[in-house]
Each structure stands twice: as structure tokens, then as C-alpha cells.
Design a protein around this motif. Structure first.
Motif, mmCIF file in Angstrom:
data_model
loop_
_atom_site.group_PDB
_atom_site.id
_atom_site.type_symbol
_atom_site.label_atom_id
_atom_site.label_comp_id
_atom_site.label_asym_id
_atom_site.label_seq_id
_atom_site.Cartn_x
_atom_site.Cartn_y
_atom_site.Cartn_z
ATOM 1 N N LEU A 267 21.415 -31.296 67.111
ATOM 2 C CA LEU A 267 22.517 -31.432 68.062
ATOM 3 C C LEU A 267 23.463 -32.582 67.706
ATOM 4 C CD1 LEU A 267 20.498 -30.875 71.375
ATOM 5 C CD2 LEU A 267 21.580 -29.174 69.892
ATOM 6 N N SER A 268 23.316 -33.154 66.538
ATOM 7 C CA SER A 268 24.131 -34.303 66.138
ATOM 8 C C SER A 268 25.610 -33.923 66.058
ATOM 9 C CB SER A 268 23.680 -34.825 64.776
ATOM 10 O OG SER A 268 24.012 -33.881 63.749
ATOM 11 N N PRO A 269 26.485 -34.907 66.303
ATOM 12 C CA PRO A 269 27.916 -34.639 66.166
ATOM 13 C C PRO A 269 28.280 -34.087 64.781
ATOM 14 C CG PRO A 269 27.598 -36.688 67.345
ATOM 15 C CD PRO A 269 26.232 -36.246 66.859
ATOM 16 N N LYS A 270 27.666 -34.633 63.739
ATOM 17 C CA LYS A 270 27.969 -34.168 62.382
ATOM 18 C C LYS A 270 27.651 -32.676 62.234
ATOM 19 C CE LYS A 270 26.885 -35.047 57.535
ATOM 20 N NZ LYS A 270 26.109 -35.864 56.595
ATOM 21 N N ASN A 271 26.492 -32.255 62.725
ATOM 22 C CA ASN A 271 26.119 -30.839 62.628
ATOM 23 C C ASN A 271 26.999 -29.973 63.524
ATOM 24 O OD1 ASN A 271 24.418 -28.707 61.564
ATOM 25 N ND2 ASN A 271 23.587 -28.577 63.634
ATOM 26 N N GLN A 272 27.383 -30.491 64.679
ATOM 27 C CA GLN A 272 28.284 -29.726 65.551
ATOM 28 C C GLN A 272 29.632 -29.486 64.859
ATOM 29 O OE1 GLN A 272 28.627 -30.799 69.741
ATOM 30 N NE2 GLN A 272 26.641 -31.837 69.612
ATOM 31 N N GLU A 273 30.142 -30.503 64.201
ATOM 32 C CA GLU A 273 31.417 -30.358 63.494
ATOM 33 C C GLU A 273 31.291 -29.333 62.359
ATOM 34 O OE1 GLU A 273 34.364 -31.669 64.295
ATOM 35 O OE2 GLU A 273 33.590 -32.923 65.914
ATOM 36 N N LEU A 274 30.259 -29.477 61.540
ATOM 37 C CA LEU A 274 30.054 -28.561 60.418
ATOM 38 C C LEU A 274 29.839 -27.134 60.902
ATOM 39 C CD1 LEU A 274 29.651 -28.053 57.387
ATOM 40 C CD2 LEU A 274 27.249 -28.629 57.703
ATOM 41 N N THR A 275 29.022 -26.963 61.928
ATOM 42 C CA THR A 275 28.728 -25.629 62.447
ATOM 43 C C THR A 275 29.964 -25.012 63.076
ATOM 44 O OG1 THR A 275 26.434 -26.286 62.813
ATOM 45 C CG2 THR A 275 27.199 -24.330 63.976
ATOM 46 N N ALA A 276 30.731 -25.790 63.805
ATOM 47 C CA ALA A 276 31.965 -25.270 64.406
ATOM 48 C C ALA A 276 32.945 -24.838 63.326
ATOM 49 C CB ALA A 276 32.596 -26.330 65.314
ATOM 50 N N ASP A 277 33.096 -25.643 62.292
ATOM 51 C CA ASP A 277 33.987 -25.270 61.187
ATOM 52 C C ASP A 277 33.506 -23.989 60.512
ATOM 53 O OD1 ASP A 277 35.798 -27.376 61.485
ATOM 54 O OD2 ASP A 277 34.692 -28.685 60.125
ATOM 55 N N ARG A 278 32.212 -23.906 60.261
ATOM 56 C CA ARG A 278 31.645 -22.715 59.612
ATOM 57 C C ARG A 278 31.895 -21.475 60.486
ATOM 58 N NH1 ARG A 278 26.238 -23.976 59.307
ATOM 59 N NH2 ARG A 278 26.722 -25.375 57.612
ATOM 60 N N TYR A 279 31.657 -21.611 61.779
ATOM 61 C CA TYR A 279 31.857 -20.505 62.722
ATOM 62 C C TYR A 279 33.327 -20.069 62.745
ATOM 63 C CZ TYR A 279 32.472 -18.166 67.224
ATOM 64 O OH TYR A 279 32.825 -17.282 68.215
ATOM 65 N N VAL A 280 34.215 -21.027 62.921
ATOM 66 C CA VAL A 280 35.638 -20.700 63.058
ATOM 67 C C VAL A 280 36.215 -20.130 61.767
ATOM 68 C CG1 VAL A 280 37.932 -21.759 63.313
ATOM 69 C CG2 VAL A 280 36.131 -22.203 64.991
ATOM 70 N N GLY B 131 21.621 -21.816 69.530
ATOM 71 C CA GLY B 131 20.902 -21.298 68.370
ATOM 72 C C GLY B 131 21.645 -21.544 67.064
ATOM 73 N N TYR B 132 22.972 -21.607 67.106
ATOM 74 C CA TYR B 132 23.753 -21.867 65.893
ATOM 75 C C TYR B 132 23.463 -23.254 65.324
ATOM 76 C CZ TYR B 132 26.891 -17.864 66.869
ATOM 77 O OH TYR B 132 27.424 -16.626 67.103
ATOM 78 N N LEU B 133 23.056 -24.173 66.199
ATOM 79 C CA LEU B 133 22.850 -25.560 65.776
ATOM 80 C C LEU B 133 21.462 -25.795 65.187
ATOM 81 C CD1 LEU B 133 24.622 -27.191 68.829
ATOM 82 C CD2 LEU B 133 25.520 -27.011 66.493
#
Length: 119
Positions: free
Chosen positions: A86-99, A80-82
Motif C-alpha cells: 500500500l506504499s505511495p510508491k507502489n500506488q503511483e506505479l500501479t496507477a500509472d500501469r493501470y492508466v 487487489g491491484y496493489l
């Protein structure tokens, strides 16, 4: 128009104005938050990068397509966060935002992971 109708009308207009103001503030905050996350990620120290890589390897073996229940991708984020991207770019941005939002840094996220076997 009666006084009661005018009063209700004024309250309705005031409520709508407040609602629009809240939406504007929320959008500004979201845009600033994303901008700050991007800036922080660009300025990552080697220690931060190493902690981020370490978590990715523990979570998915570094795979952007790894799946475990409702978690997906390199950082095993709740799908749901994504928001469907599911693109790598969005995964990186979302992971950074989350962390950065939850732990303040990837190093702190790794510390938490070591203590709890999740982040």
C-alpha cells in the motif's frame, strides 16, 4: 518401455517445455511493461501531470490512505491491484500501469472520468 509409455513421456516433456516457455515470455512481457510504464511516467507532460492530479483529487482528495469499499489509496484502485503493498510508491506505479494500459494516457483517463464519473 512400450511405445505408448514413450509417447506419453514425450508429450509430457513437450508440455512442460511449452509451459516453461510461456512463463518466460510472460515474465519478459511483465518486466518490459513495467519498464515502459516507468519511462512513460518519467516523461509525463504538464498536461498529463495535471490530469493525474485532477483524478487523484476527485478520487481521494489526494490521500494515499483513503478507502472506499474495496478501493484504496490516492487513485482508489482495487486493493487487489496493489498486491499487499500500500506504499505511495507502489500506488503511483500501479496507477500509472493501470492508466497507461487501459487508457493510454492520464488525459484520456480524465476524459473517461468526466463522461462516466469513474475511471
Amino acid at each position: 518401455m512400450s511405445k505408448q509409455v514413450k509417447s506419453i513421456f514425450v508429450k509430457l516433456v513437450a508440455a512442460l517445455a511449452l509451459a516453461f516457455a510461456c512463463v518466460a515470455v510472460a515474465q519478459t512481457f511483465a518486466n518490459n511493461s513495467t519498464s515502459q510504464t516507468i519511462q512513460a511516467a518519467k516523461k509525463m507532460s504538464n498536461k498529463e501531470k495535471a490530469a493525474k492530479r485532477w483524478i487523484a483529487m476527485r478520487e481521494s482528495g489526494g490521500s494515499y490512505t483513503a478507502r472506499n469499499g474495496s478501493c484504496y489509496g490516492k487513485y482508489q484502485l482495487s486493493i487487489g491491484y496493489l498486491h499487499g503493498d500500500l506504499s505511495p510508491k507502489n500506488q503511483e506505479l500501479t496507477a500509472d500501469r493501470y492508466v497507461y494500459g487501459r487508457y493510454g494516457s492520464w488525459v484520456n483517463a480524465k476524459r473517461f472520468w468526466l463522461a462516466h464519473n469513474w475511471y
